[in-house]
Design an enzyme around this catalytic site. Structure first.
Site, PDB file in Angstrom:
ATOM      1  N   SER A  47      39.057  37.063  45.405  1.00 15.64           N
ATOM      2  CA  SER A  47      39.216  37.417  44.076  1.00 15.64           C
ATOM      3  C   SER A  47      40.821  37.135  44.108  1.00 15.64           C
ATOM      4  O   SER A  47      41.359  37.805  44.611  1.00 15.64           O
ATOM      5  CB  SER A  47      38.852  38.975  43.642  1.00 15.64           C
ATOM      6  OG  SER A  47      39.423  39.394  42.522  1.00 15.64           O
ATOM      7  N   LYS A  85      41.692  36.670  38.133  1.00 15.83           N
ATOM      8  CA  LYS A  85      41.681  37.975  37.133  1.00 15.83           C
ATOM      9  C   LYS A  85      42.547  37.320  36.027  1.00 15.83           C
ATOM     10  O   LYS A  85      43.508  36.527  36.077  1.00 15.83           O
ATOM     11  CB  LYS A  85      42.642  38.760  38.032  1.00 15.83           C
ATOM     12  CG  LYS A  85      42.081  39.594  38.852  1.00 15.83           C
ATOM     13  CD  LYS A  85      40.930  40.522  38.448  1.00 15.83           C
ATOM     14  CE  LYS A  85      40.231  41.503  39.841  1.00 15.83           C
ATOM     15  NZ  LYS A  85      39.294  42.207  39.319  1.00 15.83           N
ATOM     16  N   GLU A 116      33.593  38.301  33.792  1.00 16.41           N
ATOM     17  CA  GLU A 116      33.206  39.945  34.188  1.00 16.41           C
ATOM     18  C   GLU A 116      33.942  40.626  33.385  1.00 16.41           C
ATOM     19  O   GLU A 116      35.141  40.545  33.259  1.00 16.41           O
ATOM     20  CB  GLU A 116      33.610  39.766  35.722  1.00 16.41           C
ATOM     21  CG  GLU A 116      33.486  41.090  36.504  1.00 16.41           C
ATOM     22  CD  GLU A 116      33.899  41.080  37.690  1.00 16.41           C
ATOM     23  OE1 GLU A 116      34.119  39.914  38.288  1.00 16.41           O
ATOM     24  OE2 GLU A 116      34.104  42.087  38.499  1.00 16.41           O
ATOM     25  N   LYS A 132      37.506  33.573  41.865  1.00 15.60           N
ATOM     26  CA  LYS A 132      37.664  34.641  40.892  1.00 15.60           C
ATOM     27  C   LYS A 132      39.001  34.764  40.302  1.00 15.60           C
ATOM     28  O   LYS A 132      39.607  35.287  41.313  1.00 15.60           O
ATOM     29  CB  LYS A 132      36.764  35.764  41.101  1.00 15.60           C
ATOM     30  CG  LYS A 132      37.186  37.114  40.206  1.00 15.60           C
ATOM     31  CD  LYS A 132      36.146  38.202  40.296  1.00 15.60           C
ATOM     32  CE  LYS A 132      36.665  39.396  40.483  1.00 15.60           C
ATOM     33  NZ  LYS A 132      35.815  40.449  40.533  1.00 15.60           N
ATOM     34  N   ASP A 168      30.828  44.772  35.416  1.00 17.21           N
ATOM     35  CA  ASP A 168      31.175  45.579  36.590  1.00 17.21           C
ATOM     36  C   ASP A 168      31.193  47.054  36.115  1.00 17.21           C
ATOM     37  O   ASP A 168      30.292  47.745  36.378  1.00 17.21           O
ATOM     38  CB  ASP A 168      32.441  45.080  37.044  1.00 17.21           C
ATOM     39  CG  ASP A 168      33.152  45.669  38.095  1.00 17.21           C
ATOM     40  OD1 ASP A 168      32.713  46.676  38.491  1.00 17.21           O
ATOM     41  OD2 ASP A 168      34.290  45.057  38.495  1.00 17.21           O
ATOM     42  N   LYS A 214      28.644  47.104  42.737  1.00 18.41           N
ATOM     43  CA  LYS A 214      29.215  47.847  43.714  1.00 18.41           C
ATOM     44  C   LYS A 214      28.693  49.219  44.159  1.00 18.41           C
ATOM     45  O   LYS A 214      28.637  50.047  43.215  1.00 18.41           O
ATOM     46  CB  LYS A 214      30.751  47.891  43.156  1.00 18.41           C
ATOM     47  CG  LYS A 214      31.660  46.869  42.990  1.00 18.41           C
ATOM     48  CD  LYS A 214      32.964  47.143  42.176  1.00 18.41           C
ATOM     49  CE  LYS A 214      33.638  46.128  41.898  1.00 18.41           C
ATOM     50  NZ  LYS A 214      34.783  46.324  41.151  1.00 18.41           N
ATOM     51  N   ASP A 230      37.444  37.670  35.866  1.00 22.18           N
ATOM     52  CA  ASP A 230      37.536  39.055  35.597  1.00 22.18           C
ATOM     53  C   ASP A 230      38.629  39.648  34.719  1.00 22.18           C
ATOM     54  O   ASP A 230      39.683  39.494  35.202  1.00 22.18           O
ATOM     55  CB  ASP A 230      37.487  39.647  36.999  1.00 22.18           C
ATOM     56  CG  ASP A 230      37.216  40.960  36.754  1.00 22.18           C
ATOM     57  OD1 ASP A 230      36.880  41.666  35.564  1.00 22.18           O
ATOM     58  OD2 ASP A 230      36.963  41.638  37.960  1.00 22.18           O
ATOM     59  N   GLY A 254      33.679  44.071  45.089  1.00 27.13           N
ATOM     60  CA  GLY A 254      34.635  44.545  46.107  1.00 27.13           C
ATOM     61  C   GLY A 254      35.642  45.454  45.493  1.00 27.13           C
ATOM     62  O   GLY A 254      35.986  45.586  44.554  1.00 27.13           O
TER      63      GLY A 254
HETATM   64  O1  SMG Z   1      37.691  43.764  47.324  1.00 30.40           O
HETATM   65  O2  SMG Z   1      38.431  41.795  47.058  1.00 30.40           O
HETATM   66  C1  SMG Z   1      37.980  42.709  46.776  1.00 30.40           C
HETATM   67  C2  SMG Z   1      38.613  43.120  45.186  1.00 30.40           C
HETATM   68  C3  SMG Z   1      37.892  42.626  44.267  1.00 30.40           C
HETATM   69  O3  SMG Z   1      38.587  42.064  42.190  1.00 30.40           O
HETATM   70  C4  SMG Z   1      38.075  42.644  42.921  1.00 30.40           C
HETATM   71  N1  SMG Z   1      38.025  43.866  42.444  1.00 30.40           N
HETATM   72  O4  SMG Z   1      37.291  44.360  39.072  1.00 30.40           O
HETATM   73  O5  SMG Z   1      36.116  43.388  40.513  1.00 30.40           O
HETATM   74  C5  SMG Z   1      36.858  44.150  40.037  1.00 30.40           C
HETATM   75  C6  SMG Z   1      38.276  44.542  41.142  1.00 30.40           C
HETATM   76  C7  SMG Z   1      38.448  46.188  41.172  1.00 30.40           C
HETATM   77  C8  SMG Z   1      39.298  46.543  42.208  1.00 30.40           C
HETATM   78  S1  SMG Z   1      40.862  45.934  41.935  1.00 30.40           S
HETATM   79  C9  SMG Z   1      42.072  47.180  42.427  1.00 30.40           C
HETATM   80 MG    MG Z   2      35.606  43.372  38.232  1.00 32.47          MG
END
Ligand code: SMG
Ligand code: MG
Length: 367
Positions: free
Chosen positions: A132, A160, A211, A158, A236, A260, A186, A288
């Site tokens: 991510s 953001k 996402e 992925k 999510d 999750k 995402d 994650g």
């Molecule tokens: O654990 O690699 C990881 C983070 C993956 O993008 C990630 N998590 O919305 O999926 C999500 C975010 C939530 C946590 S961001 C602080």
């Molecule tokens: Mg997410």
């Protein structure tokens, strides 16, 4: 018999800032639950962030819920099953429940000498690993970060996104890395359904999924959006339980689910959601929450179930930390090995955890 429970608060820096549509994370404010019995102990990690920005839960609030409501439910002979039945009376607070459940599961499975992977019904010994990628200050920086992760072997990327930082960064990455790279985005709830035409512009990039484009509560908005964009919608934040997952699928609010365990109240609920999706042919993947090796180990066990057909956000330890709390998880050919010894299969390295620990509280368990 369970004798003592410890709550451990600790702090760890991230190797690089992680920018999403809701925050920039520089570090993690950690909470571990440690169940100590006569012959074994079990560990669970709380996934809540320091502030209620990803969801309404936050780590200090979780500590309050855990110590005030959940720990008093634990007796010397409490099992995962009996705990879940009792904890069901507390509304919400999934991340708090999940942290306690994880510690109980680890404890129970270690006593039974069964791995979490086996207990959950894992069918894979390694898990395909995605990464991510947080928002970067320029497209050049983004391309460099993605190139580095690709060179390390991550099989899926992925990105953001948020309004204004979406079409162009995605176009640049797609152009630079070609049509075959597995790519998804995402939004962490940064859009509204009025952005449907704008989000439809992402359709040209052949993304695996988008996402959580809309707010957590807006399941109906996702139904509407799904009719106006071609990119598959993955939820999510919205998916907080088996019931919500079933409802979301029934009304076509999504066609893919990010599971999750922390967000749905634990591994048992996560498996139920997996089983539901598997029976309906709905692909799932494991998300994650920037977990240390404790949470990551358990996530890998879950991600080894047969319905996890898309690569997850279960990246290697060094993507997050210079020194993980456990022996680091490493990427080999884009995959991470699933722990196969009793319980979650890992333990914190004592001196590493001690160095990070700010506070440790002990609770005696009695009838
Ligand atoms: O654990 O690699 C990881 C983070 C993956 O993008 C990630 N998590 O919305 O999926 C999500 C975010 C939530 C946590 S961001 C602080
Ligand atoms: Mg997410």
């Amino acid at each position: 018999m369970i004798r003592t429970i410890e709550i451990i608060r600790a702090h760890i820096n991230l190797v690089t800032p992680f920018r999403t549509s809701f925050a920039v994370e520089l570090d993690r404010d950690l909470l571990f639950v440690r169940i100590i019995g006569d012959n074994e102990e079990g560990w669970g990690e709380c996934v809540a962030m320091a502030d209620p920005l990803y969801s309404s839960e936050y780590v200090d609030g979780c500590e309050e819920v855990i110590t005030r409501y959940l720990l008093p439910m634990i007796k010397p002979d409490t099992t995962v099953e009996s705990f879940l039945a009792e904890a069901a009376h507390i509304r919400g607070h999934f991340m708090s429940k999940a942290a306690v459940e994880a510690a109980l599961l680890d404890y129970e499975l270690r006593m039974a000498n069964v791995s979490l992977a086996t207990y959950l019904g894992a069918t894979q010994t390694t898990v395909a690993s995605g990464v991510s990628v947080g928002m970067q200050s320029s497209i050049d920086d983004l391309l460099k970060v993605v190139a580095d992760y690709r060179a390390e072997g991550y099989v899926r990327v992925k990105l953001k996104i948020e309004p204004g930082l979406d079409i162009e960064p995605v176009r640049a990455v797609r152009d630079a890395f070609g049509p075959d790279m597995l790519l998804q985005v995402d939004a962490n709830a940064a859009y509204t359904v009025n952005d449907a035409d704008h989000l439809a512009r992402l359709d040209q990039f052949n993304l695996l999924l988008i996402e959580q484009p809309l707010p957590e509560e807006d399941l109906v908005g996702h139904v509407e959006l799904s009719k106006r964009i071609a990119t598959p919608i993955c939820l999510d934040e919205s998916i907080t339980s088996f019931d919500v997952a079933r409802g979301a699928l029934n009304i076509n609010a999504c066609s893919i689910i990010n599971i999750k365990p922390g967000r749905v109240g634990g591994y048992v609920e996560a498996k139920r959601i997996h089983d539901l999706c598997y029976s309906r042919g709905i692909p799932v993947w494991c998300g994650g929450m920037l977990e240390t090796g404790i949470g990551r180990a358990a996530n890998l066990a879950l991600a080894a179930l047969p319905g996890f057909t898309l690569p997850g956000d279960t990246s290697a330890s060094k993507r997050y930390f210079t020194q993980d709390v456990t022996t680091p998880f490493e990427l080999v050919d884009g995959h991470i090995e699933v722990p196969n010894t009793a319980g979650i299969g890992v333990r914190p390295i004592e001196e590493v955890l001690n160095r990070m620990t700010s506070r440790r509280e002990s609770f005696a368990v009695s009838h």
